[in-house]
Enzyme design. Structure first.
Site, PDB file in Angstrom:
ATOM      1  N   ILE A  80       0.580  -1.090   0.251  1.00 52.52           N
ATOM      2  CA  ILE A  80      -0.183  -0.397   0.037  1.00 52.52           C
ATOM      3  C   ILE A  80       0.868   1.577  -0.020  1.00 52.52           C
ATOM      4  O   ILE A  80       1.900   0.853   0.884  1.00 52.52           O
ATOM      5  CB  ILE A  80      -1.016   0.150   0.913  1.00 52.52           C
ATOM      6  CG1 ILE A  80      -2.334   1.166   1.188  1.00 52.52           C
ATOM      7  CG2 ILE A  80      -0.127  -0.328   2.588  1.00 52.52           C
ATOM      8  CD1 ILE A  80      -3.152   1.437   1.871  1.00 52.52           C
ATOM      9  N   ALA A  81       0.609   1.962  -0.850  1.00 53.77           N
ATOM     10  CA  ALA A  81       1.234   3.407  -0.691  1.00 53.77           C
ATOM     11  C   ALA A  81      -0.090   4.475  -1.381  1.00 53.77           C
ATOM     12  O   ALA A  81      -0.625   4.184  -2.201  1.00 53.77           O
ATOM     13  CB  ALA A  81       2.487   3.068  -1.756  1.00 53.77           C
ATOM     14  N   VAL A  82       1.148   5.795  -0.719  1.00 54.17           N
ATOM     15  CA  VAL A  82       0.166   7.424  -0.952  1.00 54.17           C
ATOM     16  C   VAL A  82       1.370   8.027  -2.218  1.00 54.17           C
ATOM     17  O   VAL A  82       2.634   7.774  -1.208  1.00 54.17           O
ATOM     18  CB  VAL A  82      -0.123   7.428   0.164  1.00 54.17           C
ATOM     19  CG1 VAL A  82      -0.799   9.418  -0.686  1.00 54.17           C
ATOM     20  CG2 VAL A  82      -1.516   7.037   0.765  1.00 54.17           C
ATOM     21  N   GLU A 114       2.981  -7.093   6.304  1.00 55.04           N
ATOM     22  CA  GLU A 114       4.492  -7.089   6.936  1.00 55.04           C
ATOM     23  C   GLU A 114       4.745  -5.953   6.534  1.00 55.04           C
ATOM     24  O   GLU A 114       4.479  -4.833   6.199  1.00 55.04           O
ATOM     25  CB  GLU A 114       5.321  -7.851   6.211  1.00 55.04           C
ATOM     26  CG  GLU A 114       5.565  -9.166   6.826  1.00 55.04           C
ATOM     27  CD  GLU A 114       4.641  -9.893   5.117  1.00 55.04           C
ATOM     28  OE1 GLU A 114       3.713  -9.811   4.992  1.00 55.04           O
ATOM     29  OE2 GLU A 114       4.204 -11.453   6.477  1.00 55.04           O
ATOM     30  N   ASN A 119       9.037   1.306   9.742  1.00 51.41           N
ATOM     31  CA  ASN A 119       8.588   2.639   9.230  1.00 51.41           C
ATOM     32  C   ASN A 119       7.533   3.044   9.890  1.00 51.41           C
ATOM     33  O   ASN A 119       6.225   2.663   9.965  1.00 51.41           O
ATOM     34  CB  ASN A 119       7.551   1.196   8.100  1.00 51.41           C
ATOM     35  CG  ASN A 119       7.453   1.962   7.169  1.00 51.41           C
ATOM     36  OD1 ASN A 119       7.025   3.309   7.300  1.00 51.41           O
ATOM     37  ND2 ASN A 119       6.978   1.837   5.652  1.00 51.41           N
ATOM     38  N   TYR A 126      -1.079   1.758  11.282  1.00 49.02           N
ATOM     39  CA  TYR A 126      -1.930   0.114  11.013  1.00 49.02           C
ATOM     40  C   TYR A 126      -2.459  -0.162  12.375  1.00 49.02           C
ATOM     41  O   TYR A 126      -3.590  -0.735  12.692  1.00 49.02           O
ATOM     42  CB  TYR A 126      -1.082  -1.160  10.835  1.00 49.02           C
ATOM     43  CG  TYR A 126      -0.366  -1.184   9.700  1.00 49.02           C
ATOM     44  CD1 TYR A 126      -1.451  -0.738   8.625  1.00 49.02           C
ATOM     45  CD2 TYR A 126       0.857  -1.370   9.471  1.00 49.02           C
ATOM     46  CE1 TYR A 126      -0.930  -1.004   7.052  1.00 49.02           C
ATOM     47  CE2 TYR A 126       1.262  -0.559   8.075  1.00 49.02           C
ATOM     48  CZ  TYR A 126       0.180  -0.774   7.027  1.00 49.02           C
ATOM     49  OH  TYR A 126       0.518  -1.410   5.602  1.00 49.02           O
TER      50      TYR A 126
HETATM   51  C1  LIG Z   1       2.370   4.835   4.724  1.00 48.80           C
HETATM   52  C2  LIG Z   1       1.493   5.210   4.110  1.00 48.80           C
HETATM   53  C3  LIG Z   1       0.901   4.319   3.632  1.00 48.80           C
HETATM   54  C4  LIG Z   1       1.107   6.239   4.726  1.00 48.80           C
HETATM   55  O1  LIG Z   1      -0.193   7.075   3.589  1.00 48.80           O
HETATM   56  P1  LIG Z   1      -0.252   8.565   4.405  1.00 48.80           P
HETATM   57  O2  LIG Z   1      -1.393   9.206   3.481  1.00 48.80           O
HETATM   58  O3  LIG Z   1       0.829   9.082   4.993  1.00 48.80           O
HETATM   59  O4  LIG Z   1      -1.415   9.186   5.799  1.00 48.80           O
HETATM   60  P2  LIG Z   1      -2.541   9.130   6.424  1.00 48.80           P
HETATM   61  O5  LIG Z   1      -1.685  10.908   6.396  1.00 48.80           O
HETATM   62  O6  LIG Z   1      -3.522   8.550   6.159  1.00 48.80           O
HETATM   63  O7  LIG Z   1      -2.195   8.884   8.061  1.00 48.80           O
HETATM   64  C5  LIG Z   1      -2.264   8.057   8.639  1.00 48.80           C
HETATM   65  C6  LIG Z   1      -1.581   7.856   9.962  1.00 48.80           C
HETATM   66  O8  LIG Z   1      -0.528   7.075   9.610  1.00 48.80           O
HETATM   67  C7  LIG Z   1       0.449   7.989  11.474  1.00 48.80           C
HETATM   68  N1  LIG Z   1       0.954   8.938   9.609  1.00 48.80           N
HETATM   69  C8  LIG Z   1       1.123   9.207   8.455  1.00 48.80           C
HETATM   70  N2  LIG Z   1       2.153   9.919   8.766  1.00 48.80           N
HETATM   71  C9  LIG Z   1       2.872  10.266   9.210  1.00 48.80           C
HETATM   72  C10 LIG Z   1       3.529  11.474  10.011  1.00 48.80           C
HETATM   73  N3  LIG Z   1       4.047  12.867   8.492  1.00 48.80           N
HETATM   74  N4  LIG Z   1       3.907  11.352  11.067  1.00 48.80           N
HETATM   75  C11 LIG Z   1       3.639  10.748  11.910  1.00 48.80           C
HETATM   76  N5  LIG Z   1       2.200   9.449  11.492  1.00 48.80           N
HETATM   77  C12 LIG Z   1       2.243  10.150  10.808  1.00 48.80           C
HETATM   78  C13 LIG Z   1      -0.546   8.441  11.667  1.00 48.80           C
HETATM   79  O9  LIG Z   1      -1.053   7.408  12.458  1.00 48.80           O
HETATM   80  C14 LIG Z   1      -1.336   9.116  11.207  1.00 48.80           C
HETATM   81  O10 LIG Z   1      -3.015   9.011  12.118  1.00 48.80           O
HETATM   82  P3  LIG Z   1      -3.173  10.613  12.531  1.00 48.80           P
HETATM   83  O11 LIG Z   1      -3.228  11.558  11.398  1.00 48.80           O
HETATM   84  O12 LIG Z   1      -4.955  10.597  12.683  1.00 48.80           O
HETATM   85  O13 LIG Z   1      -2.512  10.758  13.281  1.00 48.80           O
HETATM   86  C15 LIG Z   1       2.756   6.747   3.412  1.00 48.80           C
HETATM   87  O14 LIG Z   1       3.558   7.539   4.075  1.00 48.80           O
HETATM   88  C16 LIG Z   1       3.599   5.814   2.276  1.00 48.80           C
HETATM   89  O15 LIG Z   1       3.105   5.400   0.672  1.00 48.80           O
HETATM   90  N6  LIG Z   1       4.081   5.398   2.599  1.00 48.80           N
HETATM   91  C17 LIG Z   1       5.583   4.888   1.854  1.00 48.80           C
HETATM   92  C18 LIG Z   1       4.601   3.502   1.751  1.00 48.80           C
HETATM   93  C19 LIG Z   1       5.086   2.649   2.383  1.00 48.80           C
HETATM   94  O16 LIG Z   1       5.817   2.590   3.705  1.00 48.80           O
HETATM   95  N7  LIG Z   1       3.654   1.761   2.785  1.00 48.80           N
HETATM   96  C20 LIG Z   1       3.527   1.043   4.047  1.00 48.80           C
HETATM   97  C21 LIG Z   1       4.657  -0.143   4.040  1.00 48.80           C
HETATM   98  S1  LIG Z   1       3.658  -1.718   5.680  1.00 48.80           S
END
Ligand SMILES: CC(C)(COP(=O)(O)OP(=O)(O)OC[C@H]1O[C@@H](n2cnc3c(N)ncnc32)[C@H](O)[C@@H]1OP(=O)(O)O)[C@@H](O)C(=O)NCCC(=O)NCCS
Length: 160
Positions: A80-82, A114, A119, A126
């Protein structure tokens, strides 16, 4: 399958199945958000294998994707990625919620994944969703120096 979900600070996101013609965009995001990215071939194989490959679009731009493998009543979130510029704005949480609701409709009971211990953003996401650590997979991931373990997490979709 198609749905539009919205949160106040985000434009509407269109969730739809990924197609072959989306693979280049997926691979470009992948290469920009991971140090050890999947190849475009990994994504094509996922499509060919019948995994549930979902994308999120804002105004026609792919901004997120996820790959889920299902078997009987279990699902495994393989990726999953954004896209970087959309991270930290609630897209990941919205996406995970969308996936969980979709899996519940399919009578899936457990969602596994996993994640690297390093991370922290993903782990916090999660945690917020109630995933629990079920195990540790030693030396699961490549790392800049050597290998990194994986935390093996699970979410019981029937609990909430
Ligand atoms: C992990 C990922 C999918 C999260 O997506 P995102 O759109 O950034 O996440 P959100 O903005 O919806 O945040 C969801 C929660 O994640 C955590 N989070 C996300 N960004 C964060 C940041 N910069 N600092 C701290 N917590 C963070 C927080 O718990 C947040 O909840 P909150 O806003 O209520 O505190 C994204 O960061 C990503 O694509 N990362 C790279 C790929 C990756 O690592 N994928 C997961 C592999 S297991």
């Amino acid at each position: 399958m198609s749905a539009v979900l919205a949160v106040p600070q985000l434009p509407p996101i269109q969730w739809q199945p990924l197609r072959e013609e989306d693979m280049a965009d997926v691979a470009a995001i992948e290469a920009s958000v991971y140090v050890f990215p999947w190849t475009i071939g990994n994504f094509r194989d996922s499509l060919l294998s019948g995994y549930q490959c979902t994308g999120g679009w804002i105004q026609g731009e792919l901004i997120a994707y996820a790959i889920v493998m299902t078997a009987l009543e279990e699902a495994h979130l393989l990726n999953i990625a954004v896209a970087s510029r959309w991270q930290g704005r609630g897209v990941g949480a919205l996406f995970l919620q969308h996936l969980i609701e979709d899996l519940r409709k399919q009578q899936i009971e457990m969602l596994y994944l996993e994640v690297r211990p390093s991370n922290t953003h993903a782990r916090q996401m999660y945690d917020r969703f109630g995933f629990r650590q079920l195990g540790l997979r030693r030396d699961y991931y490549p790392a800049v120096t050597g290998r990194e373990d994986a935390l093996f997490l699970g979410l019981n979709l029937g609990e909430n």
